[in-house]
Design a protein around this motif. Sequence first.
Motif, PDB file in Angstrom:
ATOM      1  N   THR A   1       4.522 -14.388  -1.786  1.00 33.74           N
ATOM      2  CA  THR A   1       4.514 -15.634  -0.997  1.00 33.74           C
ATOM      3  C   THR A   1       5.734 -15.729  -0.081  1.00 33.74           C
ATOM      4  O   THR A   1       5.659 -16.288   1.002  1.00 33.74           O
ATOM      5  CB  THR A   1       4.490 -16.864  -1.926  1.00 33.74           C
ATOM      6  N   ASP A   2       6.866 -15.153  -0.514  1.00 30.89           N
ATOM      7  CA  ASP A   2       8.080 -15.231   0.312  1.00 30.89           C
ATOM      8  C   ASP A   2       8.088 -14.146   1.389  1.00 30.89           C
ATOM      9  O   ASP A   2       8.850 -14.207   2.347  1.00 30.89           O
ATOM     10  CB  ASP A   2       9.329 -15.085  -0.579  1.00 30.89           C
ATOM     11  N   TRP A   3       7.256 -13.150   1.231  1.00 28.66           N
ATOM     12  CA  TRP A   3       7.211 -12.006   2.151  1.00 28.66           C
ATOM     13  C   TRP A   3       5.728 -11.734   2.421  1.00 28.66           C
ATOM     14  O   TRP A   3       5.093 -10.957   1.733  1.00 28.66           O
ATOM     15  CB  TRP A   3       7.899 -10.811   1.473  1.00 28.66           C
ATOM     16  N   VAL A   4       5.166 -12.437   3.392  1.00 32.29           N
ATOM     17  CA  VAL A   4       3.716 -12.377   3.619  1.00 32.29           C
ATOM     18  C   VAL A   4       3.385 -11.098   4.391  1.00 32.29           C
ATOM     19  O   VAL A   4       3.876 -10.892   5.504  1.00 32.29           O
ATOM     20  CB  VAL A   4       3.228 -13.633   4.383  1.00 32.29           C
ATOM     21  N   PRO A   5       2.582 -10.216   3.799  1.00 31.51           N
ATOM     22  CA  PRO A   5       2.333  -8.923   4.445  1.00 31.51           C
ATOM     23  C   PRO A   5       1.344  -9.014   5.618  1.00 31.51           C
ATOM     24  O   PRO A   5       0.476  -9.879   5.644  1.00 31.51           O
ATOM     25  CB  PRO A   5       1.726  -8.082   3.319  1.00 31.51           C
ATOM     26  N   ASP A   6       1.510  -8.078   6.568  1.00 30.36           N
ATOM     27  CA  ASP A   6       0.545  -7.951   7.677  1.00 30.36           C
ATOM     28  C   ASP A   6      -0.600  -7.026   7.277  1.00 30.36           C
ATOM     29  O   ASP A   6      -1.656  -7.018   7.911  1.00 30.36           O
ATOM     30  CB  ASP A   6       1.249  -7.380   8.914  1.00 30.36           C
ATOM     31  N   ALA A   7      -0.364  -6.220   6.257  1.00 35.34           N
ATOM     32  CA  ALA A   7      -1.416  -5.329   5.736  1.00 35.34           C
ATOM     33  C   ALA A   7      -1.048  -4.953   4.304  1.00 35.34           C
ATOM     34  O   ALA A   7       0.121  -5.018   3.919  1.00 35.34           O
ATOM     35  CB  ALA A   7      -1.541  -4.073   6.594  1.00 35.34           C
ATOM     36  N   VAL A   8      -2.089  -4.592   3.546  1.00 39.85           N
ATOM     37  CA  VAL A   8      -1.892  -4.253   2.132  1.00 39.85           C
ATOM     38  C   VAL A   8      -2.584  -2.915   1.855  1.00 39.85           C
ATOM     39  O   VAL A   8      -3.698  -2.676   2.327  1.00 39.85           O
ATOM     40  CB  VAL A   8      -2.512  -5.352   1.224  1.00 39.85           C
ATOM     41  N   VAL A   9      -1.903  -2.065   1.097  1.00 34.38           N
ATOM     42  CA  VAL A   9      -2.520  -0.805   0.650  1.00 34.38           C
ATOM     43  C   VAL A   9      -2.516  -0.786  -0.880  1.00 34.38           C
ATOM     44  O   VAL A   9      -1.484  -1.043  -1.507  1.00 34.38           O
ATOM     45  CB  VAL A   9      -1.763   0.418   1.216  1.00 34.38           C
ATOM     46  N   ILE A  10      -3.680  -0.514  -1.448  1.00 32.78           N
ATOM     47  CA  ILE A  10      -3.805  -0.376  -2.913  1.00 32.78           C
ATOM     48  C   ILE A  10      -3.799   1.118  -3.229  1.00 32.78           C
ATOM     49  O   ILE A  10      -4.736   1.845  -2.874  1.00 32.78           O
ATOM     50  CB  ILE A  10      -5.090  -1.058  -3.419  1.00 32.78           C
ATOM     51  N   ALA A  11      -2.715   1.557  -3.873  1.00 35.07           N
ATOM     52  CA  ALA A  11      -2.475   2.995  -4.015  1.00 35.07           C
ATOM     53  C   ALA A  11      -2.879   3.535  -5.382  1.00 35.07           C
ATOM     54  O   ALA A  11      -2.048   3.990  -6.172  1.00 35.07           O
ATOM     55  CB  ALA A  11      -1.018   3.311  -3.717  1.00 35.07           C
ATOM     56  N   CYS A  12      -4.179   3.452  -5.662  1.00 38.59           N
ATOM     57  CA  CYS A  12      -4.744   4.133  -6.829  1.00 38.59           C
ATOM     58  C   CYS A  12      -6.148   4.555  -6.425  1.00 38.59           C
ATOM     59  O   CYS A  12      -6.870   3.781  -5.776  1.00 38.59           O
ATOM     60  CB  CYS A  12      -4.803   3.214  -8.034  1.00 38.59           C
ATOM     61  N   PHE A  13      -6.540   5.756  -6.839  1.00 37.84           N
ATOM     62  CA  PHE A  13      -7.778   6.323  -6.297  1.00 37.84           C
ATOM     63  C   PHE A  13      -9.054   5.569  -6.671  1.00 37.84           C
ATOM     64  O   PHE A  13     -10.065   5.694  -6.009  1.00 37.84           O
ATOM     65  CB  PHE A  13      -7.901   7.804  -6.693  1.00 37.84           C
ATOM     66  N   GLY A  14      -9.004   4.754  -7.709  1.00 41.92           N
ATOM     67  CA  GLY A  14     -10.190   3.961  -8.052  1.00 41.92           C
ATOM     68  C   GLY A  14     -10.327   2.699  -7.219  1.00 41.92           C
ATOM     69  O   GLY A  14     -11.273   1.934  -7.402  1.00 41.92           O
ATOM     70  N   ASP A  15      -9.346   2.451  -6.332  1.00 38.62           N
ATOM     71  CA  ASP A  15      -9.301   1.223  -5.522  1.00 38.62           C
ATOM     72  C   ASP A  15      -9.485  -0.026  -6.386  1.00 38.62           C
ATOM     73  O   ASP A  15     -10.273  -0.936  -6.051  1.00 38.62           O
ATOM     74  CB  ASP A  15     -10.379   1.240  -4.412  1.00 38.62           C
ATOM     75  N   PRO A  16      -8.746  -0.142  -7.523  1.00 35.55           N
ATOM     76  CA  PRO A  16      -8.963  -1.299  -8.403  1.00 35.55           C
ATOM     77  C   PRO A  16      -8.576  -2.613  -7.721  1.00 35.55           C
ATOM     78  O   PRO A  16      -7.533  -2.699  -7.076  1.00 35.55           O
ATOM     79  CB  PRO A  16      -8.034  -1.017  -9.602  1.00 35.55           C
ATOM     80  N   GLY A  17      -9.459  -3.587  -7.865  1.00 30.71           N
ATOM     81  CA  GLY A  17      -9.161  -4.917  -7.337  1.00 30.71           C
ATOM     82  C   GLY A  17      -9.250  -5.040  -5.831  1.00 30.71           C
ATOM     83  O   GLY A  17      -8.811  -6.054  -5.266  1.00 30.71           O
ATOM     84  N   LEU A  18      -9.851  -4.065  -5.173  1.00 31.90           N
ATOM     85  CA  LEU A  18      -9.867  -4.062  -3.698  1.00 31.90           C
ATOM     86  C   LEU A  18     -10.556  -5.307  -3.133  1.00 31.90           C
ATOM     87  O   LEU A  18     -10.026  -5.982  -2.253  1.00 31.90           O
ATOM     88  CB  LEU A  18     -10.552  -2.781  -3.202  1.00 31.90           C
TER      89      LEU A  18
END
Length: 244
Positions: A65-82
């Motif tokens: 919340t204090d650092w709002v991202p412009d993009a997010v990468v989920i770095a696990c090959f199963g793409d959990p929670g995508l």
Amino acid sequence: MKLLLINPNTSGPMTESIAEAARAVAAPGTEIRAVHPTFGPVSIESHYDEAFAAAGVAEQLRLATDWVPDAVVIACFGDPGLEAARELTQAPVLGIAEAAFHAATMLATGFSVVTTMTRTCIMAERLVQRYGMHHQCRGIHGTDIPVLALECCGESTLQQIEDTARAALERDRSGAIVLGCAGMAPLCDELSQRLGVPVIDGVAVAVKFAEGLSALGLRTSKRGDYAPPLPKPFTGWAGPLAMP
Ligand code: 2AL
């Protein structure tokens, strides 16, 4: 741009090595914050691990919340929670498997995946089907290297991955290799040189896709199922993760 890199497993050393691989390909203006969940498995090698990892990804997005991202990468090959992550933010969210599959189809008519434990091959197979990549993915091959063994990868581990990849290229008549674990990111350049075909590390590709989408001003659609989750109480340990 601000890029939130979430390693869904809770290994600190692996989060660091993934962050290093991501920063190595990032544009000069890209600030990468690498995080991992505060709870959950140290490595993700089963459906059970993945269930907790998906909640961990959601937790890390809720904490940003204090650092709002412009993009997010989920770095696990199963793409959990995508898909849950896409509900939680307007920023583009990329999973490394989805990103790697897309890149592979632009570089070769067919690709093979080389991954960690053989049991995860079935999970990757279902992911390939979910993403509609089954015509281009010609095979998924396990090395039986545990994810955490990639934290301190020596020549014998590298050789094992190389041998599996060579056999896969031959057997599947593939033109490219997709690395089936974020922990393999630091090995990508060496494997590319040894194999002489495109070797795709989803971490690197997802960072570049994320930068591209962000630069174009493209955001996650809030029309339909990626709209924010409905507010409701959560009970038990998940209480703090409820949507207000
Ligand atoms: C993974 C991965 O990328 N990180 C992790 O903990 N497990 N995937 C895999 N197939 O081993």
